[in-house]
Write a protein that holds these residues in place. Sequence first.
Motif, PDB file in Angstrom:
ATOM      1  N   ARG A  93       0.839  -1.197   0.000  1.00  0.00           N
ATOM      2  CA  ARG A  93       0.000   0.000   0.000  1.00  0.00           C
ATOM      3  C   ARG A  93       0.877   1.251   0.000  1.00  0.00           C
ATOM      4  N   SER A  94       0.426   2.250  -0.709  1.00  0.00           N
ATOM      5  CA  SER A  94       1.140   3.512  -0.776  1.00  0.00           C
ATOM      6  C   SER A  94       0.418   4.545   0.092  1.00  0.00           C
ATOM      7  N   LYS A  96       0.394   7.660  -0.451  1.00  0.00           N
ATOM      8  CA  LYS A  96      -0.171   8.704  -1.312  1.00  0.00           C
ATOM      9  C   LYS A  96      -1.596   8.373  -1.729  1.00  0.00           C
ATOM     10  N   ASN A  97      -1.901   7.085  -1.862  1.00  0.00           N
ATOM     11  CA  ASN A  97      -3.210   6.681  -2.359  1.00  0.00           C
ATOM     12  C   ASN A  97      -4.236   6.474  -1.251  1.00  0.00           C
ATOM     13  N   ARG A  99      -7.082   7.326   1.061  1.00  0.00           N
ATOM     14  CA  ARG A  99      -8.125   8.356   1.088  1.00  0.00           C
ATOM     15  C   ARG A  99      -8.206   9.038   2.441  1.00  0.00           C
TER      16      ARG A  99
END
Length: 154
Positions: A93-94, A96-97, A99
């Motif tokens: 998982r990043s 930046k992404n 939510r």
Amino acid sequence: MILIVKNIPSASQEDELADFVAPALRFCFWLPFKIGRILKTDIFCLKNLKTNVLSFHGRVFIDDDKAGRQAIKKLHGKRFKNKIVEVREYFIRSGKNDRRAGQQIVTVEILDKRKGDRRCNVKHANETPIHTNVFDTRNVYQVSRRARNEFYDE
């Protein structure tokens, strides 16, 4: 592709994990060649802070995605050292992404509102709201039956 092997025994070694996954990478039972290679394996431990229970998981790095999907199908629900394991694809998982990272802080005023008030954005007043969901039975501020009939007659 990275596979995660969940719920492995605590006394497991990395080479034992590789030996468990390697037969699933063979193309066919009687053919000797393989469709993927194991690049690396590692084992990590997670601790549940509420219950202080340790759970051990293993990661297996495979060079081919097709071989990884085949290994997932063959190994999911199988026994590894007398324990049934769950095999899935491991996703990185990043941040930046995510939510949740850019969300605004919820004020106490919003948290104190009742559920019906939040859904309709209705202020506490004596007037009925102009727009509301007449089919929502849980809503506190429903339009009267007469107003609904007038609305549908137009």
